[in-house]
Design a protein around this motif. Sequence first.
Motif, PDB file in Angstrom:
ATOM      1  N   ARG A 252       0.829  -1.208   0.000  1.00  0.00           N
ATOM      2  CA  ARG A 252       0.000   0.000   0.000  1.00  0.00           C
ATOM      3  C   ARG A 252       0.863   1.258   0.000  1.00  0.00           C
ATOM      4  NH1 ARG A 252      -5.393  -1.041   1.929  1.00  0.00           N
ATOM      5  NH2 ARG A 252      -5.633  -3.203   2.508  1.00  0.00           N
ATOM      6  N   MET A 253       1.936   1.222   0.823  1.00  0.00           N
ATOM      7  CA  MET A 253       2.812   2.386   0.876  1.00  0.00           C
ATOM      8  C   MET A 253       3.502   2.599  -0.464  1.00  0.00           C
ATOM      9  SD  MET A 253       2.904   4.237   3.567  1.00  0.00           S
ATOM     10  CE  MET A 253       4.480   5.057   3.679  1.00  0.00           C
ATOM     11  N   ILE A 256       1.276   4.394  -2.750  1.00  0.00           N
ATOM     12  CA  ILE A 256       1.149   5.803  -2.372  1.00  0.00           C
ATOM     13  C   ILE A 256       2.416   6.579  -2.734  1.00  0.00           C
ATOM     14  CG2 ILE A 256       0.950   7.349  -0.368  1.00  0.00           C
ATOM     15  CD1 ILE A 256      -0.901   5.142   0.878  1.00  0.00           C
ATOM     16  N   GLU A 373       2.403  10.565   7.882  1.00  0.00           N
ATOM     17  CA  GLU A 373       1.302  11.237   7.202  1.00  0.00           C
ATOM     18  C   GLU A 373       1.157  12.665   7.719  1.00  0.00           C
ATOM     19  OE1 GLU A 373      -2.686  10.061   8.119  1.00  0.00           O
ATOM     20  OE2 GLU A 373      -3.421  10.635   6.153  1.00  0.00           O
TER      21      GLU A 373
ATOM     22  N   PHE B 171       0.026  -1.182  11.360  1.00  0.00           N
ATOM     23  CA  PHE B 171       0.004  -0.038  10.460  1.00  0.00           C
ATOM     24  C   PHE B 171      -0.873  -0.337   9.252  1.00  0.00           C
ATOM     25  CE2 PHE B 171       2.329   2.417   7.040  1.00  0.00           C
ATOM     26  CZ  PHE B 171       1.966   3.670   7.493  1.00  0.00           C
ATOM     27  N   LEU B 172      -1.627   0.672   8.838  1.00  0.00           N
ATOM     28  CA  LEU B 172      -2.417   0.548   7.615  1.00  0.00           C
ATOM     29  C   LEU B 172      -2.292   1.853   6.844  1.00  0.00           C
ATOM     30  CD1 LEU B 172      -4.512  -0.869   5.790  1.00  0.00           C
ATOM     31  CD2 LEU B 172      -6.296   0.043   7.278  1.00  0.00           C
ATOM     32  N   ALA B 173      -1.720   1.764   5.645  1.00  0.00           N
ATOM     33  CA  ALA B 173      -1.564   2.962   4.822  1.00  0.00           C
ATOM     34  C   ALA B 173      -2.660   2.992   3.774  1.00  0.00           C
ATOM     35  CB  ALA B 173      -0.190   2.956   4.157  1.00  0.00           C
ATOM     36  N   GLN B 174      -3.526   3.981   3.871  1.00  0.00           N
ATOM     37  CA  GLN B 174      -4.520   4.197   2.823  1.00  0.00           C
ATOM     38  C   GLN B 174      -4.399   5.644   2.407  1.00  0.00           C
ATOM     39  OE1 GLN B 174      -7.847   2.885   5.328  1.00  0.00           O
ATOM     40  NE2 GLN B 174      -8.467   1.565   3.634  1.00  0.00           N
ATOM     41  N   GLU B 175      -4.587   5.905   1.141  1.00  0.00           N
ATOM     42  CA  GLU B 175      -4.473   7.271   0.652  1.00  0.00           C
ATOM     43  C   GLU B 175      -5.319   8.206   1.522  1.00  0.00           C
ATOM     44  OE1 GLU B 175      -2.570   7.723  -2.487  1.00  0.00           O
ATOM     45  OE2 GLU B 175      -2.522   9.717  -1.597  1.00  0.00           O
ATOM     46  N   GLY B 176      -4.670   9.186   2.107  1.00  0.00           N
ATOM     47  CA  GLY B 176      -5.383  10.175   2.917  1.00  0.00           C
ATOM     48  C   GLY B 176      -5.811   9.679   4.280  1.00  0.00           C
ATOM     49  N   ASN B 177      -5.393   8.475   4.645  1.00  0.00           N
ATOM     50  CA  ASN B 177      -5.859   7.927   5.911  1.00  0.00           C
ATOM     51  C   ASN B 177      -4.884   6.872   6.442  1.00  0.00           C
ATOM     52  OD1 ASN B 177      -7.463   7.342   8.080  1.00  0.00           O
ATOM     53  ND2 ASN B 177      -8.947   6.121   6.928  1.00  0.00           N
ATOM     54  N   PHE B 178      -3.778   7.333   6.997  1.00  0.00           N
ATOM     55  CA  PHE B 178      -2.819   6.401   7.599  1.00  0.00           C
ATOM     56  C   PHE B 178      -3.285   6.079   9.012  1.00  0.00           C
ATOM     57  CE2 PHE B 178       1.441   7.183   5.221  1.00  0.00           C
ATOM     58  CZ  PHE B 178       0.779   7.211   4.010  1.00  0.00           C
TER      59      PHE B 178
END
Lengths: 453, 435
Positions: A252-253, A256, A373, B171-178
């Motif tokens: 996922r990273m 991004i 972030e 950890f969870l990385a999501q666009e606009g929402n880490f």
Amino acid sequence: MESYLRQCLAKVRAEYAEIRWEEIRSVYVHYVGKELEAIRELREQGGAIRVKDKGGWSFVSFNNLDRLPHCLELAAKQASLIKGRAIKLAPVPVVNKIFSLSLKKDPRQISLEEKYQLCTNYNRILLSSPQIQTSDLRYEDVCTLKYLVTSEGTYIKQERMDTVLGMTAIAKKGHNVQSAHEGIGGIGGFELAEDKEKEAEETKQRALELLKAQPAEKGRYTVVVDPKLSGVFAHEAFGHLSEADFLHENERMLKIMRLGRIFGNYQLNIVDDPTIRGEGGFYFYDDEGVMARKTYLIKNGKLTGRLHSRETAARMGEAPTGNARAISYQFSPIVRMSNTYIEPDRMTKEEMIAGVKKGIYAQGFRGGQTNLEMFTFAPEQGYLIENGRLVRKIRDFNLTGNIFVTFSEIDAVGNDLVLFTGPGGCGKGGQSPLPVSTGGPHIRIRNLVVGGK
Amino acid sequence: MGVNKVENILELALREAEQAEVYQEVSQLTTVSFQANRLKSIDNCFEGGLGLRIIKDNRIGFSCTTNLEDIKSVVQSAVDSAQFGQKADFRLPGKQKFPQVKCVDSRISSLQIEEMIEQGERAIKLILKEAPSLQCEAELEKSLMKANIINNQGLEYSYDKTVYSFALYAFLAQEGNFLGIEEEEGSCQYQDYWQSLAERIIEAFHWCDQRAKISSGNYPVIFTPKALPLLYSSIGRGINGKIVQKKVSPLGDKINQLVLSSLLNIQDDATISYALASSPMDGEGVPSRSTCIIEEGKLKNFIFDLQTASLMGTETTANGKRGFDSLPSPSVSNIIIKEGRVSFAEMLGEIKEGLIVDQIIGSGQGNALMGDFSVNLDLGYKVEKGKIKGRIKDLMITGNAYDLLKDVKAVGKESRSVGAVRTPHLFFPKISVSG
């Protein structure tokens, strides 16, 4: 030393093994207020072994060189416990190099008395006003001799000297306590810490003037930040996100942080460059034996690169960048920044401020943090800008925002790049402080959240 | 390292100095690390060194080394530094009676790397079963330490200490929402942390299923034990004898005054069985003790080491903390906040519209000495009509630690340890939130 290390290493049966050995000698002087809290010499030596067999990393550190063969056995045994996780290392040339120091004024040749006098003098200047309640003054010179041998055949011996000076003045009036700080120094000798009376005087003055400043009011502002802050901004807000160990195993990273993603305007360039001599993050080879090089993280607003160890480079199919660093023999090398800065463009500071209707001019740096972030950092002081003019001095505020949004809000990049080292450094994964430099020109950021009263 | 060598150093130092002390630490730290859900590395860190403190011509000198072959230069360095050192206003302690403090567990000493690996795997497996989108990191640490002190006053003492700790991060990385959730526990006694840590992470993850919004303003707030060190760190500085001595502590002239809410009782205590900062003595051979800091909101004591106490004309509180490579300096040990009567559920029930603060970024920045903070909410939840409504983010939390702790609405009845701080939840009537 070379032949002993090579001999010991030759006995290890594993895919890859390396030994680092370090000899450290340092002098530290610390004043708090009128009292000399510490004046000491430290002698430290120690080694680190890293072994990779079929699985992950095995690491052992130790102080006593006689224990090296025993520690190597332990490292190999540990390595066999990690199964089913093949780690590849990006190929790098085998090197055989020795780097020795050439210093203007070798701190090892300077008496303790002279270092004491230097600090006492600066401290006296910091305290030379009745409204200065206390000071914090630190001087440190650290000489490190580092050896690296790897099972691939590399041998590197590097000597480095860090000389740093940190000066803080703390002013107090009633319940209002304000501090100003100046960090000086980098890679080099005693000369880096000499003749800083003017800086001590200015630090004191800044603390005194801050007593008169008004608390900032929270809200959203256009913020012009000075080179000290823009450097920290490059480091905290963007640099950490470019460290490939946060990315290489996280799909996922990776999506991004895909190369080519647009982060900012065309004039935005962010660089990490360990080859700048004299700066805190300077080195010839990193702690994995990879040659230092300049890396563009952002070029013309686009994500163009990241910082790698040999492991992350191999995993992501990119070239190693020489950014694997360990703060000492007690730690494994991990992906770290070196000298990180925003490249200068054309605008002057005055032009930037003139273009702001209501905003803040933020200066100096007290601290910063990111969670990849969001970021937050605390300037030392600032001014309120109204209709293009600095109208009032302000204090006790910080800046926060979302990294993925804020970089696109940079609408002006100044022409006045300055790099800063000083004492302290960067912290990551329990390894702190690592000497780094940060820098940049003045930059202007729209729509930034300012926390204050 | 041999005892004889330490005695030699002391003897050599006493030829030059009136008083001398050797403090030695030897430790082994074993760390098992998981990254991206899998075992990544095993580290073993052996460390040993000693610090020599002397008092010569009534001034303090110090030096330290990891190399015991180099006795002469250690003594010479200490003598050199004593020319410039602070005037010593104290005598090193002589023979002492030390309290029985439990800080060794043989279950930790005998803990195998394989067991640590298994514990890490279990925790991650449990999290991934409930929340497969998370990516986990874990760090399990086993530390064995021996400290040894000897001085010219006849003090000769050593103790062992074991620590086992477990840090888990998802950890969870999501666009606009880490999203990053961290949990950690540790103590001198072995405990199976894996399940409780994993369950807390899963609970937090489910609270984040929904996103919620909160507009800028003042709201009632619950601080979790994990978030409270933000506030306590300012108090910790305020009660530090050194900061008091420098006359910059906002608490400097407030002994016996009401400085915090009368609901608060705070103790500094290095004698608690198996607590993280427990030990029979401090770093200069003073027997550990319990010191009352805050009693029903009133400031009772500061914390001191020998030197700072003597400068202030008082007694040490056995808070002289150090490693082998530094002089002692006052620092808190275990900080214990006494439990109150209100459960977490009852606190929630009191809130019409408010929030829970669990993780923040940006602590220690700005004017922390005076208690001011302005931090970004890393992990926090909206509470509506007594129910957790979802995660809130992109918010600043602003306030002053002293002001908040003066106005506590309720103290929780269940404590949790966060590092060396043991605290229940605290409920405050209002905090400023801005977006």
